[in-house]
Design an enzyme around this catalytic site. Sequence first.
Site, PDB file in Angstrom:
ATOM      1  N   PRO A  32       0.791  -1.228   0.000  1.00 42.12           N
ATOM      2  CA  PRO A  32       0.000   0.000   0.000  1.00 42.12           C
ATOM      3  C   PRO A  32       0.825   1.281   0.000  1.00 42.12           C
ATOM      4  CG  PRO A  32      -0.097  -1.088   2.141  1.00 42.12           C
ATOM      5  CD  PRO A  32       0.553  -2.044   1.203  1.00 42.12           C
ATOM      6  N   ASN A  33       0.296   2.251  -0.733  1.00 38.76           N
ATOM      7  CA  ASN A  33       0.835   3.614  -0.840  1.00 38.76           C
ATOM      8  C   ASN A  33       2.097   3.715  -1.690  1.00 38.76           C
ATOM      9  OD1 ASN A  33      -1.181   4.863   0.904  1.00 38.76           O
ATOM     10  ND2 ASN A  33      -0.197   3.719   2.550  1.00 38.76           N
ATOM     11  N   ARG A  40       5.273  10.981  -2.536  1.00 32.56           N
ATOM     12  CA  ARG A  40       5.028  10.630  -1.134  1.00 32.56           C
ATOM     13  C   ARG A  40       6.313  10.786  -0.308  1.00 32.56           C
ATOM     14  NH1 ARG A  40       4.826   4.504   1.107  1.00 32.56           N
ATOM     15  NH2 ARG A  40       4.283   5.000   3.249  1.00 32.56           N
ATOM     16  N   TYR A  45      11.413   8.518   1.017  1.00 32.54           N
ATOM     17  CA  TYR A  45      11.312   7.435   0.023  1.00 32.54           C
ATOM     18  C   TYR A  45      11.940   7.769  -1.335  1.00 32.54           C
ATOM     19  CZ  TYR A  45       8.131   5.595   3.523  1.00 32.54           C
ATOM     20  OH  TYR A  45       7.603   5.126   4.701  1.00 32.54           O
ATOM     21  N   ASN A  96       8.031  -5.625  -1.433  1.00 37.97           N
ATOM     22  CA  ASN A  96       8.042  -4.515  -0.483  1.00 37.97           C
ATOM     23  C   ASN A  96       6.622  -4.464   0.081  1.00 37.97           C
ATOM     24  OD1 ASN A  96       8.000  -2.197   1.003  1.00 37.97           O
ATOM     25  ND2 ASN A  96       9.021  -0.925  -0.545  1.00 37.97           N
ATOM     26  N   ALA A  99       3.439  -0.863   4.588  1.00 35.71           N
ATOM     27  CA  ALA A  99       2.959  -0.862   5.981  1.00 35.71           C
ATOM     28  C   ALA A  99       2.556  -2.253   6.461  1.00 35.71           C
ATOM     29  CB  ALA A  99       1.795   0.112   6.127  1.00 35.71           C
ATOM     30  N   GLU A 120      12.824  -9.542   0.736  1.00 37.91           N
ATOM     31  CA  GLU A 120      12.057  -8.397   1.233  1.00 37.91           C
ATOM     32  C   GLU A 120      12.856  -7.123   0.962  1.00 37.91           C
ATOM     33  OE1 GLU A 120      11.149  -8.860   5.363  1.00 37.91           O
ATOM     34  OE2 GLU A 120      10.521  -6.767   5.601  1.00 37.91           O
ATOM     35  N   HIS A 122      12.920  -2.760   1.295  1.00 37.55           N
ATOM     36  CA  HIS A 122      12.381  -1.470   1.757  1.00 37.55           C
ATOM     37  C   HIS A 122      13.262  -0.355   1.232  1.00 37.55           C
ATOM     38  CE1 HIS A 122       9.581  -3.454   4.402  1.00 37.55           C
ATOM     39  NE2 HIS A 122      10.567  -4.261   4.737  1.00 37.55           N
ATOM     40  N   ARG A 129      14.146   3.602  11.955  1.00 36.08           N
ATOM     41  CA  ARG A 129      12.984   4.499  11.977  1.00 36.08           C
ATOM     42  C   ARG A 129      12.171   4.306  13.263  1.00 36.08           C
ATOM     43  NH1 ARG A 129       9.853   4.581   6.543  1.00 36.08           N
ATOM     44  NH2 ARG A 129       9.004   6.428   7.610  1.00 36.08           N
TER      45      ARG A 129
HETATM   46  C1  DQA Z   1       8.527   0.954   3.395  1.00 34.61           C
HETATM   47  C2  DQA Z   1       8.680   1.154   4.906  1.00 34.61           C
HETATM   48  C3  DQA Z   1       7.351   0.952   5.614  1.00 34.61           C
HETATM   49  O1  DQA Z   1       7.514   1.166   7.022  1.00 34.61           O
HETATM   50  C4  DQA Z   1       6.323   1.931   5.097  1.00 34.61           C
HETATM   51  O2  DQA Z   1       5.066   1.694   5.699  1.00 34.61           O
HETATM   52  C5  DQA Z   1       6.226   1.958   3.615  1.00 34.61           C
HETATM   53  C6  DQA Z   1       7.439   1.828   2.816  1.00 34.61           C
HETATM   54  C7  DQA Z   1       9.836   1.271   2.640  1.00 34.61           C
HETATM   55  O3  DQA Z   1       9.923   0.866   1.492  1.00 34.61           O
HETATM   56  O4  DQA Z   1      10.718   1.934   3.185  1.00 34.61           O
HETATM   57  O5  DQA Z   1       5.152   2.170   3.061  1.00 34.61           O
HETATM   58  O6  DQA Z   1       8.223  -0.413   3.150  1.00 34.61           O
END
Ligand code: DQA
Length: 171
Positions: A32-33, A40, A45, A96, A99, A120, A122, A129
Amino acid sequence: MVGKRAGVIYTVDSVPPAGNPVPGTVLILNGPNLNLLGTREPEVYGRASLADIEAMCRSRADELGLKLEFRQSNHEGELVDWIQAARGRVDVLIINPAAYTHTSVALLDAVMAAQVPTIEVHLSHIAKREEFRRHSYVSLGARGLITGFGAAGYRLAVEAAALLIQQAKAP
Ligand code: DQA
């Protein structure tokens, strides 16, 4: 030297794999997002859009001889469906989970059930963080984790996927 298997010695510089590309299918899933990347919180990011990241991954996958599928969803169940469908069809899953990393036992269970080696990724360095971002459910089922290298982390993940495929298919 970091490892030895079936008479082949793997070194740190064997990423990306040397020699002939080994064919394989890699699925990249984004949670998501991540569709909002580029606008964003760019200070966290970066400025690359998800389309930019997809183009970078496709170009690297082409060079490595890999077939690449790239998807994003804001819905946990849709991600679960895609992970389930990867079983027996996909050689490596790169995810990825965004959240859902920090909340989703369902995604972990799907990864465990799929039995597809999972990387995985990020963009941000989640261990540095907020407290709630420091735990990943998905990590428990992942073969490895790439975190904190921004968009380049996806390219590193494609290279790691090529290495895993080469190792798995080595005679
Ligand atoms: C994320 C890190 C997560 O904590 C966050 O909710 C994201 C992006 C990252 O790519 O750094 O949406 O996965």
